[in-house]
Motif scaffolding. Structure first.
Motif, PDB file in Angstrom:
ATOM      1  N   ASP A 173      55.488 103.770 -65.478  1.00 30.06           N
ATOM      2  CA  ASP A 173      56.660 103.424 -66.291  1.00 30.06           C
ATOM      3  C   ASP A 173      56.301 103.515 -67.777  1.00 30.06           C
ATOM      4  N   GLN A 174      56.827 104.513 -68.462  1.00 33.71           N
ATOM      5  CA  GLN A 174      56.460 104.765 -69.862  1.00 33.71           C
ATOM      6  C   GLN A 174      56.881 103.632 -70.794  1.00 33.71           C
ATOM      7  N   LYS A 175      57.833 102.816 -70.350  1.00 33.98           N
ATOM      8  CA  LYS A 175      58.246 101.675 -71.170  1.00 33.98           C
ATOM      9  C   LYS A 175      57.210 100.559 -71.076  1.00 33.98           C
ATOM     10  N   LYS A 176      56.459 100.543 -69.991  1.00 35.30           N
ATOM     11  CA  LYS A 176      55.425  99.522 -69.820  1.00 35.30           C
ATOM     12  C   LYS A 176      54.081 100.003 -70.362  1.00 35.30           C
ATOM     13  N   ILE A 177      53.699 101.246 -69.958  1.00 36.35           N
ATOM     14  CA  ILE A 177      52.437 101.849 -70.413  1.00 36.35           C
ATOM     15  C   ILE A 177      52.705 103.312 -70.732  1.00 36.35           C
ATOM     16  N   GLY A 178      52.228 103.788 -71.851  1.00 36.94           N
ATOM     17  CA  GLY A 178      52.506 105.169 -72.246  1.00 36.94           C
ATOM     18  C   GLY A 178      51.423 106.143 -71.813  1.00 36.94           C
ATOM     19  N   GLY A 179      51.787 107.245 -71.180  1.00 40.23           N
ATOM     20  CA  GLY A 179      50.843 108.341 -70.960  1.00 40.23           C
ATOM     21  C   GLY A 179      50.436 108.653 -69.539  1.00 40.23           C
ATOM     22  N   ILE A 180      50.553 107.656 -68.631  1.00 39.32           N
ATOM     23  CA  ILE A 180      50.105 107.883 -67.253  1.00 39.32           C
ATOM     24  C   ILE A 180      51.247 108.482 -66.435  1.00 39.32           C
ATOM     25  N   GLY A 181      50.957 109.534 -65.678  1.00 42.72           N
ATOM     26  CA  GLY A 181      51.939 110.148 -64.791  1.00 42.72           C
ATOM     27  C   GLY A 181      51.455 110.104 -63.360  1.00 42.72           C
ATOM     28  N   ASN A 182      52.039 110.929 -62.532  1.00 40.25           N
ATOM     29  CA  ASN A 182      51.818 110.822 -61.089  1.00 40.25           C
ATOM     30  C   ASN A 182      50.378 111.112 -60.655  1.00 40.25           C
ATOM     31  N   ILE A 183      49.786 112.148 -61.186  1.00 37.71           N
ATOM     32  CA  ILE A 183      48.419 112.488 -60.755  1.00 37.71           C
ATOM     33  C   ILE A 183      47.444 111.358 -61.084  1.00 37.71           C
ATOM     34  N   TYR A 184      47.442 110.933 -62.351  1.00 32.90           N
ATOM     35  CA  TYR A 184      46.439 109.963 -62.787  1.00 32.90           C
ATOM     36  C   TYR A 184      46.717 108.563 -62.247  1.00 32.90           C
ATOM     37  N   ALA A 185      47.989 108.252 -61.927  1.00 34.16           N
ATOM     38  CA  ALA A 185      48.291 106.981 -61.269  1.00 34.16           C
ATOM     39  C   ALA A 185      47.663 106.980 -59.874  1.00 34.16           C
ATOM     40  N   ASN A 186      47.857 108.071 -59.151  1.00 34.16           N
ATOM     41  CA  ASN A 186      47.234 108.190 -57.821  1.00 34.16           C
ATOM     42  C   ASN A 186      45.716 108.079 -57.897  1.00 34.16           C
ATOM     43  N   GLU A 187      45.124 108.817 -58.822  1.00 34.45           N
ATOM     44  CA  GLU A 187      43.668 108.854 -58.917  1.00 34.45           C
ATOM     45  C   GLU A 187      43.089 107.504 -59.359  1.00 34.45           C
ATOM     46  N   ALA A 188      43.752 106.842 -60.296  1.00 34.96           N
ATOM     47  CA  ALA A 188      43.250 105.555 -60.791  1.00 34.96           C
ATOM     48  C   ALA A 188      43.299 104.504 -59.686  1.00 34.96           C
ATOM     49  N   LEU A 189      44.385 104.478 -58.910  1.00 33.51           N
ATOM     50  CA  LEU A 189      44.508 103.493 -57.838  1.00 33.51           C
ATOM     51  C   LEU A 189      43.479 103.746 -56.736  1.00 33.51           C
ATOM     52  N   PHE A 190      43.200 105.014 -56.479  1.00 35.61           N
ATOM     53  CA  PHE A 190      42.138 105.322 -55.505  1.00 35.61           C
ATOM     54  C   PHE A 190      40.794 104.832 -56.020  1.00 35.61           C
ATOM     55  N   GLU A 206      40.558  90.095 -61.193  1.00 33.56           N
ATOM     56  CA  GLU A 206      39.401  90.939 -60.911  1.00 33.56           C
ATOM     57  C   GLU A 206      39.829  92.372 -60.598  1.00 33.56           C
ATOM     58  N   GLU A 207      40.873  92.499 -59.774  1.00 31.83           N
ATOM     59  CA  GLU A 207      41.389  93.836 -59.442  1.00 31.83           C
ATOM     60  C   GLU A 207      41.962  94.521 -60.678  1.00 31.83           C
ATOM     61  N   ALA A 208      42.630  93.740 -61.507  1.00 32.84           N
ATOM     62  CA  ALA A 208      43.209  94.309 -62.733  1.00 32.84           C
ATOM     63  C   ALA A 208      42.116  94.851 -63.646  1.00 32.84           C
ATOM     64  N   LYS A 209      40.990  94.138 -63.704  1.00 32.58           N
ATOM     65  CA  LYS A 209      39.865  94.608 -64.522  1.00 32.58           C
ATOM     66  C   LYS A 209      39.354  95.951 -64.024  1.00 32.58           C
ATOM     67  N   LYS A 210      39.222  96.033 -62.702  1.00 33.40           N
ATOM     68  CA  LYS A 210      38.745  97.269 -62.094  1.00 33.40           C
ATOM     69  C   LYS A 210      39.753  98.400 -62.356  1.00 33.40           C
ATOM     70  N   LEU A 211      41.037  98.093 -62.173  1.00 31.61           N
ATOM     71  CA  LEU A 211      42.079  99.107 -62.350  1.00 31.61           C
ATOM     72  C   LEU A 211      42.134  99.603 -63.801  1.00 31.61           C
ATOM     73  N   TYR A 212      41.993  98.654 -64.722  1.00 35.88           N
ATOM     74  CA  TYR A 212      42.005  99.013 -66.153  1.00 35.88           C
ATOM     75  C   TYR A 212      40.889 100.006 -66.462  1.00 35.88           C
ATOM     76  N   SER A 213      39.694  99.721 -65.937  1.00 39.82           N
ATOM     77  CA  SER A 213      38.595 100.642 -66.245  1.00 39.82           C
ATOM     78  C   SER A 213      38.747 101.950 -65.459  1.00 39.82           C
ATOM     79  N   SER A 214      39.368 101.896 -64.274  1.00 38.12           N
ATOM     80  CA  SER A 214      39.624 103.129 -63.519  1.00 38.12           C
ATOM     81  C   SER A 214      40.603 104.035 -64.258  1.00 38.12           C
ATOM     82  N   ILE A 215      41.613 103.428 -64.864  1.00 35.62           N
ATOM     83  CA  ILE A 215      42.589 104.209 -65.634  1.00 35.62           C
ATOM     84  C   ILE A 215      41.887 104.950 -66.764  1.00 35.62           C
ATOM     85  N   LEU A 216      41.082 104.214 -67.538  1.00 36.10           N
ATOM     86  CA  LEU A 216      40.369 104.848 -68.652  1.00 36.10           C
ATOM     87  C   LEU A 216      39.438 105.945 -68.139  1.00 36.10           C
TER      88      LEU A 216
END
Length: 282
Positions: A173-190, A206-216
């Motif tokens: 959701d670009q209104k919540k976070i800017g820049g992430i689309g379908n590919i990188y959302a899938n890859e970050a969650l994996f 704890e999961e949010a911390k992991k997800l945040y660093s996975s996104i980056l």
DNA sequence: AGCTGTACCTGCAGGC
DNA sequence: TGCCTGCAGGTACAGC
């Protein structure tokens, strides 16, 4: 086409080749793509290329700028004196010759150089905007914080924990976070081992911390490999990226999970193809 | 307020 | 071979 890493890849190329050029003329072949007055950019010199979310910003030495959203299939390809050779274009389905039937806008630059805007599906846009009015434009005024910029972890966890929708839709959701689309959302969650269907607010700290660093991590890798050319992304010279060779889940339905060996599943979430490993992502 | 479905376009892969 | 359906990296908007 592009998400943050693909747009950033194009930005880096354009910054190298476009800055310093003067715009001599704009050939608009498809009116709906080009919004605003071309007379406001003709004669202007390009001073810098920036990126806001998935949008490119071409800055000029006057009071206007050019905002460009490539949506799914937009391409910006530079040809000119600063490119010593024409790169071999392998995956652009449209073939190597430019302009072609998908070329909708052509910027003629000084020193025999040209910038082509191609867009098979015509979803993208090029907008001439007054510098001071950019942030008032519909797309920009609601854009959420961005990874590598203002998306701090404390903002991230607040965003995540304030929504009951599936976590994957929150990331996209670009209104919540800017820049992430379908590919990188899938890859970050994996990478984070989180089920894309999980209601965002029940993600632990704890999961949010992991997800945040996975996104980056996945965004950084996307940039490192020059973006993903799974379909028709090309960089500013018309060349492919190679991040598609490093996908761990996206597009891998029916194939074996690279972590546990079980079969990758595909479902629909918010109308978008969603790939995940039912064993590794919980 | 926030969610869901649909529209905007064109090409291509897969099923029959 | 060829027709038909669904799907594709993104947003905007209508309707609930």
């Amino acid at each position: 086409m592009p998400e943050l890493p693909e747009v950033e890849t194009i930005r880096l190329g354009l910054q190298k080749y476009l800055v310093g050029h003067t715009i001599l003329d704009v050939d608009i072949r498809m009116a709906k793509i080009f919004q605003g007055e071309k007379k406001n950019v003709i004669g202007a010199k390009i001073t810098d290329i920036k990126r806001i979310g998935k949008v490119l910003i071409v800055e000029l030495n006057n009071e206007f700028l050019i905002a460009i959203h490539l949506k799914l299939t937009g391409q910006l390809i530079y040809r000119g004196e600063r490119v010593s050779r024409v790169p071999r274009v392998s995956r652009v389905k449209i073939g190597g010759e430019l302009p072609n039937k998908f070329t909708h806008v052509i910027f003629h630059l000084d020193r025999n150089s040209v910038l082509y805007y191609n867009d098979m599906r015509k979803f993208g846009w090029i907008r001439i905007v007054e510098n001071s009015k950019l942030k008032m434009q519909s797309f920009f005024k609601d854009l959420g914080p961005e990874p590598f910029k203002d998306l701090t972890f404390s903002k991230f966890i607040k965003i995540v924990q304030s929504s009951k929708t599936p976590i994957k839709l929150v990331l996209m959701d670009q209104k919540k976070i800017g820049g992430i689309g379908n590919i990188y959302a899938n890859e970050a969650l994996f990478d984070a081992g989180i089920d894309p269907r999980r209601p965002a607010k029940q993600i632990s700290e704890e999961e949010a911390k992991k997800l945040y660093s996975s996104i980056l991590k996945v965004l950084k890798n996307g940039i490192k490999y020059g973006g993903s050319s799974d379909v028709n992304f090309v960089n500013a010279l018309g060349e492919d990226g190679s991040y598609q060779e490093h996908f761990l889940v996206y597009g891998r339905k029916g194939e074996k999970c690279r972590r546990c060996g079980l079969v990758i599943k595909k479902i629909k979430l918010g109308g978008r193809g969603t790939y995940f490993c039912p064993a590794c992502q919980r």
